[in-house]
Scaffold this motif. Structure first.
Motif, short mmCIF file in Angstrom:
data_model
loop_
_atom_site.label_atom_id
_atom_site.label_comp_id
_atom_site.label_asym_id
_atom_site.label_seq_id
_atom_site.Cartn_x
_atom_site.Cartn_y
_atom_site.Cartn_z
N LEU A 78 -5.10 11.46 2.85
CA LEU A 78 -4.59 12.54 2.00
C LEU A 78 -5.69 13.48 1.53
O LEU A 78 -5.44 14.39 0.74
CB LEU A 78 -3.87 11.94 0.77
CG LEU A 78 -2.57 11.19 1.06
CD1 LEU A 78 -2.08 10.48 -0.20
CD2 LEU A 78 -1.50 12.15 1.58
N ALA A 81 0.83 -1.20 0.00
CA ALA A 81 0.00 0.00 0.00
C ALA A 81 0.86 1.26 0.00
O ALA A 81 0.56 2.23 -0.70
CB ALA A 81 -0.93 -0.01 1.21
N GLU A 82 1.94 1.24 0.77
CA GLU A 82 2.83 2.40 0.81
C GLU A 82 3.51 2.63 -0.54
O GLU A 82 3.70 3.78 -0.96
CB GLU A 82 3.86 2.22 1.92
CG GLU A 82 3.25 2.34 3.32
CD GLU A 82 4.26 2.05 4.42
OE1 GLU A 82 5.37 1.56 4.10
OE2 GLU A 82 3.94 2.32 5.60
N THR A 122 -6.21 2.84 -9.24
CA THR A 122 -5.21 1.89 -8.75
C THR A 122 -5.84 0.53 -8.58
O THR A 122 -7.04 0.43 -8.31
CB THR A 122 -4.61 2.36 -7.41
OG1 THR A 122 -3.63 1.41 -6.98
CG2 THR A 122 -5.66 2.48 -6.33
N ARG A 129 -5.15 5.21 3.37
CA ARG A 129 -4.10 6.22 3.17
C ARG A 129 -4.55 7.32 2.21
O ARG A 129 -4.20 8.48 2.40
CB ARG A 129 -2.83 5.52 2.67
CG ARG A 129 -2.12 4.78 3.80
CD ARG A 129 -1.24 3.65 3.32
NE ARG A 129 -0.57 3.02 4.47
CZ ARG A 129 -1.17 2.17 5.30
NH1 ARG A 129 -2.44 1.85 5.13
NH2 ARG A 129 -0.50 1.66 6.32
N CYS A 130 -5.33 6.95 1.21
CA CYS A 130 -5.86 7.97 0.30
C CYS A 130 -6.83 8.89 1.02
O CYS A 130 -6.84 10.11 0.80
CB CYS A 130 -6.54 7.30 -0.89
SG CYS A 130 -5.40 6.51 -2.05
N VAL A 136 -4.71 0.83 1.02
CA VAL A 136 -4.56 1.96 0.11
C VAL A 136 -5.69 2.96 0.34
O VAL A 136 -5.47 4.19 0.38
CB VAL A 136 -4.55 1.50 -1.36
CG1 VAL A 136 -4.63 2.69 -2.31
CG2 VAL A 136 -3.30 0.68 -1.65
N THR A 137 -6.90 2.46 0.51
CA THR A 137 -8.07 3.32 0.75
C THR A 137 -7.86 4.20 1.97
O THR A 137 -8.10 5.42 1.93
CB THR A 137 -9.33 2.46 0.93
OG1 THR A 137 -9.62 1.79 -0.30
CG2 THR A 137 -10.52 3.31 1.34
N LEU A 157 1.57 6.99 -6.56
CA LEU A 157 0.51 7.97 -6.75
C LEU A 157 1.05 9.39 -6.61
O LEU A 157 0.77 10.26 -7.46
CB LEU A 157 -0.60 7.72 -5.72
CG LEU A 157 -1.74 8.74 -5.67
CD1 LEU A 157 -2.53 8.75 -6.98
CD2 LEU A 157 -2.66 8.43 -4.49
N CYS A 158 1.84 9.64 -5.57
CA CYS A 158 2.42 10.97 -5.38
C CYS A 158 3.39 11.31 -6.50
O CYS A 158 3.45 12.46 -6.97
CB CYS A 158 3.14 11.03 -4.03
SG CYS A 158 2.04 10.93 -2.59
N ILE A 203 1.01 4.35 -2.76
CA ILE A 203 0.90 5.77 -2.43
C ILE A 203 2.11 6.54 -2.95
O ILE A 203 1.99 7.67 -3.45
CB ILE A 203 0.75 5.97 -0.91
CG1 ILE A 203 -0.55 5.32 -0.42
CG2 ILE A 203 0.78 7.44 -0.55
CD1 ILE A 203 -1.81 5.89 -1.05
#
Length: 263
Positions: A226, A166-167, A263, A222-223, A219-220, A173-174, A170
């Motif tokens: 953000l 998941a990290e 994703t 962490r998103c 992932v959800t 993604l960034c 992310i």
């Protein structure tokens, strides 16, 4: 003096011994040299042993033979140290399939990653084999039918790398949002045009997560941290489960149409 109380009608325990019989109020029972007086009240039996039973000394100094475990692939030093506390661990990396078949009869356990194929031939050669451990999620490199036929337990670590995966998602993604890869390449080529590589903010954007499994849920979270709006497509997840995650389920077509990121 030892007092024991048991909610039983017949039978009581003195030390580590079980004495069976019908108890009556005030009756004394002789048990291998120990005088026991019982008092019965409804279903409660109170037993008083006038002489506590002797306890035989147990020799705990004898070494118990440890299970032998083969590691044909690299694990972290911390993981190996934990295994060595309980098991007789043999580390032998880069075995060929033929060498693995030759060595497996000596072991009761084997722990693999994705590189080692635990085939039917390997399992049938492992006459002492009791367990196959997969240091990871997938078990497609293990012949499950052969293991089942031989009564060999197969275990994996389904949550072992969920957070790490998941990290990484992310991080990618960034990187995509802020154009890190092209900016890095341009800088290495001697360029310095910052205005081309401003990118976009993730706050308020919509991301579609295809698959709300263990990694998808990490992932959800962490998103959402953000400040992103999360939608998801997963035919195996109920709307109730998605709602509990703060996620709206949509079709795959709708996910592709609505999302700023996927994703």
């Amino acid at each position: 003096m030892i007092c024991l109380v048991f909610m039983v009608e017949f039978g009581f325990v003195v030390g580590a011994e079980v004495v069976r019989g019908s108890l009556t109020r005030g009756k004394s029972v002789s048990t291998r040299g120990r005088s026991v007086t019982s008092v019965r009240s409804r279903s409660t039996v109170v037993c008083t042993a006038l002489q506590p039973p002797s306890v035989k000394n147990v020799d705990s100094s004898k070494d118990v033979e440890k299970m032998s475990v083969l590691l044909p692939e690299k694990l972290s030093a911390e993981g190996i140290a934990i295994l060595q506390e309980e098991y007789d661990v043999s580390i032998n990396y880069d075995l060929t399939p033929e060498q693995l078949i030759e060595q497996i009869p000596m072991y009761e356990g084997i722990i693999v990653r994705s590189g080692t194929k635990v085939t039917r031939e390997v399992i049938e050669a492992g006459k002492r084999l009791k367990v196959i451990g997969r240091a990871g999620v997938g078990v497609d490199n293990i012949d499950l039918n052969a293991a089942t036929e031989r009564g060999v337990l197969v275990v994996n670590a389904p949550t072992g790398n969920c957070v790490a995966a998941a990290e990484h998602a992310i991080a990618l993604l960034c990187g995509v949002a802020r154009l890190l890869s092209p900016a890095d390449s341009t800088l290495k080529d001697g360029g310095w045009d910052r205005s081309k590589f401003v990118g976009v903010s993730l706050v308020g954007k919509t991301i579609a997560v295809v698959g709300l499994g263990r990694i998808g849920r990490e992932v959800t979270k962490r998103c959402q941290g953000l400040g992103m709006n999360v939608i998801a497509h997963d035919p195996f997840t109920s709307q109730e489960a998605a709602t509990s995650l703060g996620v709206r389920l949509v079709s795959l077509e709708a996910a592709a149409a609505e999302a700023d990121f996927l994703t």
